[in-house]
Design a protein around this motif. Structure first.
Motif, PDB file in Angstrom:
ATOM      1  N   GLU A  42      -5.890  -0.872  -2.845  1.00  0.00           N
ATOM      2  CA  GLU A  42      -5.413  -2.827  -3.399  1.00  0.00           C
ATOM      3  C   GLU A  42      -5.704  -2.691  -5.284  1.00  0.00           C
ATOM      4  O   GLU A  42      -4.917  -2.759  -5.516  1.00  0.00           O
TER       5      GLU A  42
ATOM      6  N   ARG B 226      -3.558 -14.986  -7.337  1.00  0.00           N
ATOM      7  CA  ARG B 226      -2.835 -14.298  -5.511  1.00  0.00           C
ATOM      8  C   ARG B 226      -1.852 -14.801  -6.108  1.00  0.00           C
ATOM      9  O   ARG B 226      -1.368 -16.209  -6.254  1.00  0.00           O
TER      10      ARG B 226
ATOM     11  N   PRO C 149      -9.279  -8.149  -7.018  1.00  0.00           N
ATOM     12  CA  PRO C 149      -7.911  -7.416  -6.469  1.00  0.00           C
ATOM     13  C   PRO C 149      -9.323  -7.289  -5.352  1.00  0.00           C
ATOM     14  O   PRO C 149     -10.001  -5.978  -4.564  1.00  0.00           O
TER      15      PRO C 149
ATOM     16  N   GLU D 193      -3.112  -0.639  -6.286  1.00  0.00           N
ATOM     17  CA  GLU D 193      -1.572  -2.189  -6.270  1.00  0.00           C
ATOM     18  C   GLU D 193      -1.274  -3.223  -7.033  1.00  0.00           C
ATOM     19  O   GLU D 193      -0.028  -3.492  -7.406  1.00  0.00           O
ATOM     20  N   GLU D 194      -2.328  -3.114  -7.048  1.00  0.00           N
ATOM     21  CA  GLU D 194      -2.761  -4.976  -7.871  1.00  0.00           C
ATOM     22  C   GLU D 194      -2.942  -4.899  -9.038  1.00  0.00           C
ATOM     23  O   GLU D 194      -2.209  -5.839 -10.415  1.00  0.00           O
ATOM     24  N   THR D 195      -3.234  -3.876 -10.024  1.00  0.00           N
ATOM     25  CA  THR D 195      -3.612  -3.957 -10.994  1.00  0.00           C
ATOM     26  C   THR D 195      -2.969  -2.535 -12.713  1.00  0.00           C
ATOM     27  O   THR D 195      -3.484  -2.829 -13.042  1.00  0.00           O
TER      28      THR D 195
ATOM     29  N   ALA E 100      -0.187  -5.790 -13.450  1.00  0.00           N
ATOM     30  CA  ALA E 100      -0.280  -7.316 -12.693  1.00  0.00           C
ATOM     31  C   ALA E 100       0.898  -6.810 -11.461  1.00  0.00           C
ATOM     32  O   ALA E 100       1.872  -6.469 -11.964  1.00  0.00           O
TER      33      ALA E 100
ATOM     34  N   ASP F  42       1.989  -5.513  -6.496  1.00  0.00           N
ATOM     35  CA  ASP F  42       2.333  -5.363  -5.116  1.00  0.00           C
ATOM     36  C   ASP F  42       2.434  -7.622  -5.329  1.00  0.00           C
ATOM     37  O   ASP F  42       3.084  -7.916  -5.412  1.00  0.00           O
ATOM     38  N   ASP F  43       0.476  -7.993  -4.508  1.00  0.00           N
ATOM     39  CA  ASP F  43       0.913  -9.771  -4.599  1.00  0.00           C
ATOM     40  C   ASP F  43       0.218  -9.985  -5.759  1.00  0.00           C
ATOM     41  O   ASP F  43       0.050 -11.022  -5.280  1.00  0.00           O
ATOM     42  N   ALA F  44       0.269  -9.364  -6.754  1.00  0.00           N
ATOM     43  CA  ALA F  44      -0.969  -9.963  -7.167  1.00  0.00           C
ATOM     44  C   ALA F  44       0.425 -10.735  -8.959  1.00  0.00           C
ATOM     45  O   ALA F  44       0.843 -10.492  -9.390  1.00  0.00           O
TER      46      ALA F  44
ATOM     47  N   VAL G 129      -7.255 -11.033 -10.289  1.00  0.00           N
ATOM     48  CA  VAL G 129      -5.432 -11.226 -10.368  1.00  0.00           C
ATOM     49  C   VAL G 129      -5.402 -12.324 -10.051  1.00  0.00           C
ATOM     50  O   VAL G 129      -6.103 -13.139  -9.171  1.00  0.00           O
TER      51      VAL G 129
END
Length: 133
Positions: free
Chosen positions: A52, A23, A35, A55-57, A96, A98-100, A21
Motif C-alpha cells: 500500500e 484519501r 498510507p 501504491e499510494e506514495t 501520490a 492509486d487512491d491517494a 496521504v
C-alpha cells in the motif's frame, strides 16, 4: 460480521515529519491519513502495509515494528481490523498514486490544522513517532 483485514505504515523522515496521504476514495475521502489499505488474499499485514505504501506514495519501505492496531466499524455492518507499522523509506520517489489524491510530509505542529481521519494525531502522538530517535 465480516472483518476486513487492513494495514498502514507510519513513515517519519529525518526532519521528524510524518508522511500522510489525502484519501481519494471513501471511507474518509478528502481526509489525511497514513498510507494503507486492505490486505489481499494471502498477504500478511506487514506485506500489505509495504504494498500500500508503494501504491499510494511511490516509495519502497522496510516495514518495522507494529505501532498499534484497532478495529473500525463500517456503516454497512462490517468492521476493519487495521494494523499500523513503523516503516523506513528505502527507495522510490514520492508521488501520490492509486487512491491517494495527494501525499505530503507534515510536522507534529501542522497536524492540528489538517482534516485527519479519526484520532490519527492522537495515535501518532501516543506512539511517540515525532520523538527524536
Amino acid at each position: 460480521m465480516e472483518t476486513i483485514r487492513a494495514a498502514s505504515v507510519v513513515i517519519v523522515d529525518e526532519h521528524a515529519r510524518v508522511l500522510l496521504v489525502r484519501r481519494g476514495r471513501d471511507p474518509g475521502r478528502g481526509k489525511w491519513s497514513v498510507p494503507g489499505g486492505k490486505c489481499e488474499a494471502g498477504e500478511t499485514f506487514a506485506e500489505a502495509a509495504a504494498r500500500e505504501a508503494r501504491e499510494e506514495t511511490g516509495l519502497d519501505v522496510r516495514v518495522d515494528r507494529e505501532l498499534w492496531s484497532l478495529t473500525i466499524p463500517a456503516a454497512d455492518g462490517r468492521e476493519y481490523d487495521v494494523h499500523d507499522f513503523a516503516a523506513t523509506v528505502i527507495g522510490g520517489v514520492l508521488q501520490a498514486g492509486d487512491d491517494a489524491a495527494d501525499a505530503r510530509w507534515f510536522t507534529d505542529a501542522e497536524l492540528d490544522a489538517l482534516d485527519l481521519t479519526d484520532d490519527l494525531a492522537g495515535y501518532l502522538r501516543r506512539a511517540r513517532v515525532f520523538d527524536p530517535r
